[in-house]
Design an enzyme around this catalytic site. Sequence first.
Site, PDB file in Angstrom:
ATOM      1  N   TYR A 157     -28.076 -17.535 -15.300  1.00 43.04           N
ATOM      2  CA  TYR A 157     -28.525 -16.259 -15.862  1.00 43.04           C
ATOM      3  C   TYR A 157     -29.097 -16.440 -17.258  1.00 43.04           C
ATOM      4  CZ  TYR A 157     -28.321 -11.381 -17.409  1.00 43.04           C
ATOM      5  OH  TYR A 157     -28.636 -10.140 -17.905  1.00 43.04           O
ATOM      6  N   LYS A 161     -33.030 -15.747 -18.434  1.00 45.58           N
ATOM      7  CA  LYS A 161     -33.373 -14.761 -19.455  1.00 45.58           C
ATOM      8  C   LYS A 161     -33.996 -15.427 -20.686  1.00 45.58           C
ATOM      9  CE  LYS A 161     -32.179 -11.101 -17.178  1.00 45.58           C
ATOM     10  NZ  LYS A 161     -33.243 -10.194 -16.672  1.00 45.58           N
TER      11      LYS A 161
END
Length: 253
Positions: A157, A161
């Site tokens: 994640y 990002k």
Amino acid sequence: MHQDLQGRVALVTGAGAGIGRETACQMAARGAVVCVNDLKDEFVAPVVEAIRAGGGQAFGIVQNIASREGIREAIQRAAEHGGGRFDILVNNAAWVRYQAIPDILPETVERMLDVGFRSVIWSLQEAVAVMDPERGGAIVNVASVAALRSAPNSVVYSGIKSGILGITRAAAAELGARRIRVNAVCPSAVPTEGTQRNRNAERDAARIARTPLGRLGTVEDIARAICFLASDEAGFITAQALTVDGGVTLTNI
């Protein structure tokens, strides 16, 4: 109702719930024609109905954007709904799993990359093709404070990002000549349907204690930031990552 997006045609991906849903509703309230995208009609239809019930303009686009063909179809259909006009793209869709490094699975990585990373690249490509080079447009990518500071079990994640911020800067540099602004928002954890599984009262209390403004963020907070970056009020802002987190990322309390 603000009218700072009057007549603009916008596509919000992953708009069936959470930040995406609130962004679609706020953009419609500001005068935009909003195309609401998500995987299933049961997610999309209630948002479209709510916007129309409030006097706004909305169309549903049920489409899996986790492929080049999917995001192309979604943007083309948005432009068709706008009578050939396409002004605003909000890359909000994501599929998220938090796993410790030994537990990371190839299929998890691939799906997270498809939905949250590759689709952003393909959406930029398609937006260039349909945004008017004289009028330009605005693209807002939803990143996360996880791109700036990370926690355990978030390797995939946080990596995705962080990559979104790199894409945002590079696209802004390349597309500025076409009057297309590209920015990102970096929300902290906000209560949504998608974050519910990783929240509990103890964690929320700890987050609040670390936040200078003394509360959790809301989907309304994030949507307002997105609408601002999409509007002419941000007409000289591009390549930026706006952190919407109550001050928690850059302080230590």
